[in-house]
Structures are given as structure tokens and as C-alpha cells.
Design an enzyme around this catalytic site. Sequence first.
Site, PDB file in Angstrom:
ATOM      1  N   LYS A  68     -78.946  -6.972  32.818  1.00  0.00           N
ATOM      2  CA  LYS A  68     -79.119  -6.286  34.106  1.00  0.00           C
ATOM      3  C   LYS A  68     -80.610  -6.119  34.333  1.00  0.00           C
ATOM      4  O   LYS A  68     -81.394  -6.083  33.380  1.00  0.00           O
ATOM      5  CB  LYS A  68     -78.454  -4.907  34.054  1.00  0.00           C
ATOM      6  CG  LYS A  68     -78.133  -4.337  35.406  1.00  0.00           C
ATOM      7  CD  LYS A  68     -76.776  -4.768  35.890  1.00  0.00           C
ATOM      8  CE  LYS A  68     -76.513  -4.290  37.290  1.00  0.00           C
ATOM      9  NZ  LYS A  68     -75.112  -4.486  37.699  1.00  0.00           N
ATOM     10  N   ASP A 123     -76.995  -6.517  43.133  1.00  0.00           N
ATOM     11  CA  ASP A 123     -76.410  -5.200  42.837  1.00  0.00           C
ATOM     12  C   ASP A 123     -76.920  -4.310  43.974  1.00  0.00           C
ATOM     13  O   ASP A 123     -77.271  -4.828  45.051  1.00  0.00           O
ATOM     14  CB  ASP A 123     -76.860  -4.698  41.444  1.00  0.00           C
ATOM     15  CG  ASP A 123     -76.121  -3.442  40.987  1.00  0.00           C
ATOM     16  OD1 ASP A 123     -74.965  -3.541  40.571  1.00  0.00           O
ATOM     17  OD2 ASP A 123     -76.700  -2.335  41.083  1.00  0.00           O
TER      18      ASP A 123
HETATM   19  N1  LIG Z   1     -72.408  -6.218  44.219  1.00  0.00           N
HETATM   20  C1  LIG Z   1     -71.613  -6.510  43.212  1.00  0.00           C
HETATM   21  O1  LIG Z   1     -71.122  -7.642  43.070  1.00  0.00           O
HETATM   22  C2  LIG Z   1     -71.258  -5.479  42.216  1.00  0.00           C
HETATM   23  C3  LIG Z   1     -71.615  -4.166  42.377  1.00  0.00           C
HETATM   24  N2  LIG Z   1     -71.163  -3.210  41.507  1.00  0.00           N
HETATM   25  C4  LIG Z   1     -71.494  -1.814  41.657  1.00  0.00           C
HETATM   26  O2  LIG Z   1     -70.967  -1.340  42.906  1.00  0.00           O
HETATM   27  C5  LIG Z   1     -71.769  -0.253  43.401  1.00  0.00           C
HETATM   28  C6  LIG Z   1     -72.208  -0.572  44.807  1.00  0.00           C
HETATM   29  O3  LIG Z   1     -72.999  -1.760  44.805  1.00  0.00           O
HETATM   30  P1  LIG Z   1     -73.168  -2.694  46.080  1.00  0.00           P
HETATM   31  O4  LIG Z   1     -72.092  -2.425  47.054  1.00  0.00           O
HETATM   32  O5  LIG Z   1     -73.393  -4.058  45.576  1.00  0.00           O
HETATM   33  O6  LIG Z   1     -74.550  -2.187  46.637  1.00  0.00           O
HETATM   34  P2  LIG Z   1     -75.058  -2.074  48.134  1.00  0.00           P
HETATM   35  O7  LIG Z   1     -76.517  -1.930  48.056  1.00  0.00           O
HETATM   36  O8  LIG Z   1     -74.470  -3.153  48.964  1.00  0.00           O
HETATM   37  O9  LIG Z   1     -74.393  -0.708  48.572  1.00  0.00           O
HETATM   38  C7  LIG Z   1     -74.610   0.450  47.847  1.00  0.00           C
HETATM   39  C8  LIG Z   1     -73.848   1.541  48.494  1.00  0.00           C
HETATM   40  O10 LIG Z   1     -73.948   2.731  47.743  1.00  0.00           O
HETATM   41  C9  LIG Z   1     -74.490   3.762  48.549  1.00  0.00           C
HETATM   42  N3  LIG Z   1     -75.325   4.591  47.701  1.00  0.00           N
HETATM   43  C10 LIG Z   1     -76.386   4.205  46.953  1.00  0.00           C
HETATM   44  N4  LIG Z   1     -76.909   5.269  46.331  1.00  0.00           N
HETATM   45  C11 LIG Z   1     -76.152   6.318  46.696  1.00  0.00           C
HETATM   46  C12 LIG Z   1     -76.178   7.689  46.383  1.00  0.00           C
HETATM   47  N5  LIG Z   1     -77.120   8.191  45.577  1.00  0.00           N
HETATM   48  N6  LIG Z   1     -75.219   8.487  46.926  1.00  0.00           N
HETATM   49  C13 LIG Z   1     -74.258   7.967  47.748  1.00  0.00           C
HETATM   50  N7  LIG Z   1     -74.207   6.675  48.087  1.00  0.00           N
HETATM   51  C14 LIG Z   1     -75.123   5.871  47.562  1.00  0.00           C
HETATM   52  C15 LIG Z   1     -75.262   3.050  49.603  1.00  0.00           C
HETATM   53  O11 LIG Z   1     -75.438   3.831  50.751  1.00  0.00           O
HETATM   54  C16 LIG Z   1     -74.360   1.849  49.863  1.00  0.00           C
HETATM   55  O12 LIG Z   1     -73.286   2.193  50.671  1.00  0.00           O
HETATM   56  C17 LIG Z   1     -72.889  -0.091  42.374  1.00  0.00           C
HETATM   57  O13 LIG Z   1     -72.478   0.846  41.407  1.00  0.00           O
HETATM   58  C18 LIG Z   1     -72.961  -1.467  41.701  1.00  0.00           C
HETATM   59  O14 LIG Z   1     -73.531  -1.409  40.430  1.00  0.00           O
HETATM   60  C19 LIG Z   1     -70.319  -3.544  40.477  1.00  0.00           C
HETATM   61  C20 LIG Z   1     -69.948  -4.827  40.268  1.00  0.00           C
HETATM   62  C21 LIG Z   1     -70.467  -5.912  41.067  1.00  0.00           C
HETATM   63  O1  LIG Z   2     -72.445 -11.227  39.606  1.00  0.00           O
HETATM   64  C1  LIG Z   2     -73.172 -10.848  38.712  1.00  0.00           C
HETATM   65  O2  LIG Z   2     -73.754 -11.562  37.909  1.00  0.00           O
HETATM   66  C2  LIG Z   2     -73.466  -9.392  38.530  1.00  0.00           C
HETATM   67  C3  LIG Z   2     -72.502  -8.426  39.070  1.00  0.00           C
HETATM   68  C4  LIG Z   2     -72.925  -7.081  38.581  1.00  0.00           C
HETATM   69  O3  LIG Z   2     -74.084  -6.758  38.592  1.00  0.00           O
HETATM   70  C5  LIG Z   2     -71.954  -6.185  38.015  1.00  0.00           C
HETATM   71  O4  LIG Z   2     -70.866  -6.634  37.640  1.00  0.00           O
HETATM   72  O5  LIG Z   2     -72.244  -4.981  37.896  1.00  0.00           O
END
Ligand SMILES: NC(=O)C1=CN([C@@H]2O[C@H](COP(=O)(O)OP(=O)(O)OC[C@H]3O[C@@H](n4cnc5c(N)ncnc54)[C@H](O)[C@@H]3O)[C@@H](O)[C@H]2O)C=CC1
Ligand SMILES: O=C(O)CCC(=O)C(=O)O
Length: 447
Positions: free
Chosen positions: A126, A166
Site C-alpha cells: 500500500k 484508493d
Molecule cells: N477503491 C477501491 O478499489 C478500494 C477501496 N477500498 C476502501 O474503500 C474506502 C473508500 O475508498 P474509495 O471509495 O476508493 O475512495 P474515494 O476517494 O473514491 O471515496 C472516499 C469516500 O470516503 C469519504 N471519506 C473520506 N474520509 C472521510 C472521513 N474522515 N469521514 C467520512 N467520510 C470520509 C469521502 O468523502 C468519499 O466519499 C477506503 O477505506 C478504501 O481503503 C477498499 C478496497 C478497494
Molecule cells: O486494486 C488494487 O490493487 C488495490 C485495491 C485496494 O487498495 C484495496 O483492496 O484496499
Amino acid sequence: MKNNIDAFLDLVKERNGHEPEFLQAVEEVAETVIPYIVKHDIYYGKNILLRMVEPERLISFRISWVDDQGEIQVNRGYRVQMNSAIGPYKGGLRFHPTVNASILKFLAFEQVFKNSLTTLPMGGGKGGSDFDPKGKSDNEIMRFCHAFMSELFRHIGPNTDVPAGDIGVGGREIGFLFGMYKKLRNEFTGVLTGKGMSWGGSLIRPEATGYGTVYFAEKMLSTKGDDLKNKNVVVSGSGNVAQFAVEKSLQLGAKVLTMSDSSGYIYDVDGIDTEKLAHVMELKNVKRARISEYLKKYPNAEFVEGKTPWGVKCDIALPCATQNELNENDANTLLGNGCICVSEGANMPSTKDAITAFHKAKILFAPGKASNAGGVATSGLEMTQNSLRFNWTREEVDNKLKEIMSNIHDSCIEYGKDEDGYIDYVKGANIAGFVKVADAMLAQGIV
Ligand SMILES: NC(=O)C1=CN([C@@H]2O[C@H](COP(=O)(O)OP(=O)(O)OC[C@H]3O[C@@H](n4cnc5c(N)ncnc54)[C@H](O)[C@@H]3O)[C@@H](O)[C@H]2O)C=CC1
Ligand SMILES: O=C(O)CCC(=O)C(=O)O
């Protein structure tokens, strides 16, 4: 005398005392995996978990870039290369002001188990930066991404370490990062995933984490002869994961009541339907506006400032925003309101006490490392397509994603079923993820 778990955690705390998120993630794994190690001679006495909590490599670097006012800005960049026993390091990049070594080490540690669960050959890593994309112009984002990659490129590669998105890193950022990598290396490879469709991306990758989280909820509900039809669903977040968790929930017949961002949540008693979701996508992905703007178009909805949505009565909760966004009080509120299923889209969104409350109530609870693994799994499928120099159809990728989520669910049952029949998905995911990595580490010797 101290038991094995306490002795192990004391040692990890001694070395990482100032890293609370990392310690939280390690504690959750240790509590379920150490009792398993103790019962299995092949793992006992080999210090495998102690080796797994130490990153193989932690790179920290300076990122200097120039903002639109001509001022020189300095940020800190990281890549945590946690474990490469079963494949190249793989995991996202996070751009958020809260990013530090503790948060990235917790995410990299979780990623090792998650990637192992997918059954694909990916190690765990990461990275990211304390850079805050909020309010930055496209040009500033581009200059920052280029500066970030001008150092990261020497540490990654399609057979070494393959980053992705992420929080704060989506398709736009992956494009800028890929452009600089290609220029510096003079080669076109699958060094990043989440790429655009015309330059090596995979169909369904943008949707995969959110879809997978809901597929996993569907599998959990099926163990009770139930499904998502007509269920009330509460979602936190409004980014990539949340948007596609809402889309899949709607496709499976559920009613979605909330979405949120760091300023608060919207509650739409009529339900966030497909048209309203398209508006959220426009607000968040194009206008980069606050979620409260939703009310300008849909004034029937409520905006609750500075709060998380867990007080809204629901059957299913999908935390899709960030770590530790759902605490013990929230868990008790959800339980009191009759919630039967929690599937984590985010990484470690529930605190330890919240998980204990869910387990005590014996509801269906899936930890992110199992339920959100669809994102990285589809990244693995993107890597495969890049190696084959071939693209699968949307349907082909979606079917593989469904199959992977179903396999992860089966692994959780295999290792997580308690004597009374309750499925402890935390225990199941941790042990199943551990076994594959531990076997590879044992086979490769002490390195
Ligand atoms: N994008 C991916 O493929 C993956 C993402 N994740 C996890 O999913 C979660 C969301 O990631 P994404 O949707 O990709 O990011 P993103 O940047 O697209 O969205 C993040 C979201 O979380 C909200 N957010 C961020 N900090 C916050 C806080 N302190 N309080 C309330 N809301 C907050 C933002 O407003 C936004 O809606 C994270 O925990 C990330 O690690 C897990 C697996 C894969
Ligand atoms: O697609 C990836 O390699 C990373 C996805 C990711 O950051 C996660 O699973 O938390």
C-alpha cells in the site's frame, strides 16, 4: 505467565507503539490466527506472524511540486511493500492529509490477507501521500502525480509491485501516474491497475469493490435463506466504493437510504434510485462537490451535518468511507434498529468494540478484507489481461468477480464456522488468508 497472544502483541507494541491503526489491524489478526498456529505444528514456533508484521520494505520519500500560484509545495510519499510470498506487491495508493506510516502499514497488512483470499497470485502493499486533493486544480493534480511517480517508478514494476487507486486516487490520478511511469521507463506495461479502457484497463474494475461488497452481503444473506430484495440499506461514503455498492444494491432490489462524505450524510426517505445515484456520481466525480449539494436537486432529502448515517433504521449497513467510522455506540444503534447484516466496503471501518457487538448479537458481519476484496481481485484480472494482451467482456469479468467473492465466502465458512454454527467471518478470513501466505513463506525458507 503471559499467553501467546499477549506476548506477541507486547512485542509488536514495543516496536510500533506510536502506530495505533497498525496495532489495531495486527491485534484483530493475532487474536484469531495465533490460536490456530498453536494447534498446528507446521506453523508453531516459526515466528511466521512476527515476520508478517514487519514490512519487507518501507519506502518514504519527498515530493516537491509547484502549485498554480507558483509556490513550491512539499509532501511526503510512501510505499509499504509488506509481503511478496505469493506474488508481486499489490495494493492501492491513498492521497489524503491523514496519510502516515501507521495508516499505510495497517492497510498493507490487511492487503496481504485480502489478496491471499482472492486466490490470485498477489502479495500485499500500500502507498500514498499526505497530499490533499481537495480544492486542487486538474493541473495541480497532474503535477503532483508526476512528481510522486518521479520517485516511485524506481521501486515498482509489473513483476515487482503494482499499485492502484484508493481514497483520493481514481481514474484521473492513475492516468497521470501511468503517463509519467511510461515516460521514465520507456515501456508500456501493466504497472498500475485501474487504467482507462483504451490503455490497458479492465471492464468492471471501477465497479468491482462496491459490487463485490454487495455480492458478499448476498452470499451471507443466502446462508439464512434471505436476499437483498426490499431491504433497507444504509451506505456511508459517496466515492468509488460507495457509488457502486449503491448501484448493485439497487440492481438486487434493495432500497438505499443514505450516502455521506466527511461533512455529513444525506437521508433520502424515498430512496436513492438510479437517477439520483447518477446525480451523486456527477456531483462527486465531475463537479467534485459536497454531498449536501444533493438537496438542491432533491429537496425532500435531509442533510445531517457532521454525523455518520448509522442512526438511520436499516436491515443492511455498508460502511464504504474510511477506517474507524463505525464505533461501538453506532453498532448498538444499528442492532437496536434491527440491522441483520454488515458488509464492509471500506478497510477497517468498524472499531474492535463494534465488531465485538456484532459478534455478540450473532448478526452477519463481514470484515473488509473479505467483503471488499473484489476490487483488488479485479485488479488481478486486469493484470492477467495485460499479460495476455487481451480484453475480456464485461460479462466475463463480472462472472469471475462473482465466482471469486463466492470462493472467499466459502473459505470464510471453512475456517470460521463456530461450534454452534455461527460463521465468524473475521476468524475465517484471517485464518484462510494466513494459511496460503504462511505455506509459501515456509516453502521459501527464512528470507
Ligand atoms: N477503491 C477501491 O478499489 C478500494 C477501496 N477500498 C476502501 O474503500 C474506502 C473508500 O475508498 P474509495 O471509495 O476508493 O475512495 P474515494 O476517494 O473514491 O471515496 C472516499 C469516500 O470516503 C469519504 N471519506 C473520506 N474520509 C472521510 C472521513 N474522515 N469521514 C467520512 N467520510 C470520509 C469521502 O468523502 C468519499 O466519499 C477506503 O477505506 C478504501 O481503503 C477498499 C478496497 C478497494
Ligand atoms: O486494486 C488494487 O490493487 C488495490 C485495491 C485496494 O487498495 C484495496 O483492496 O484496499
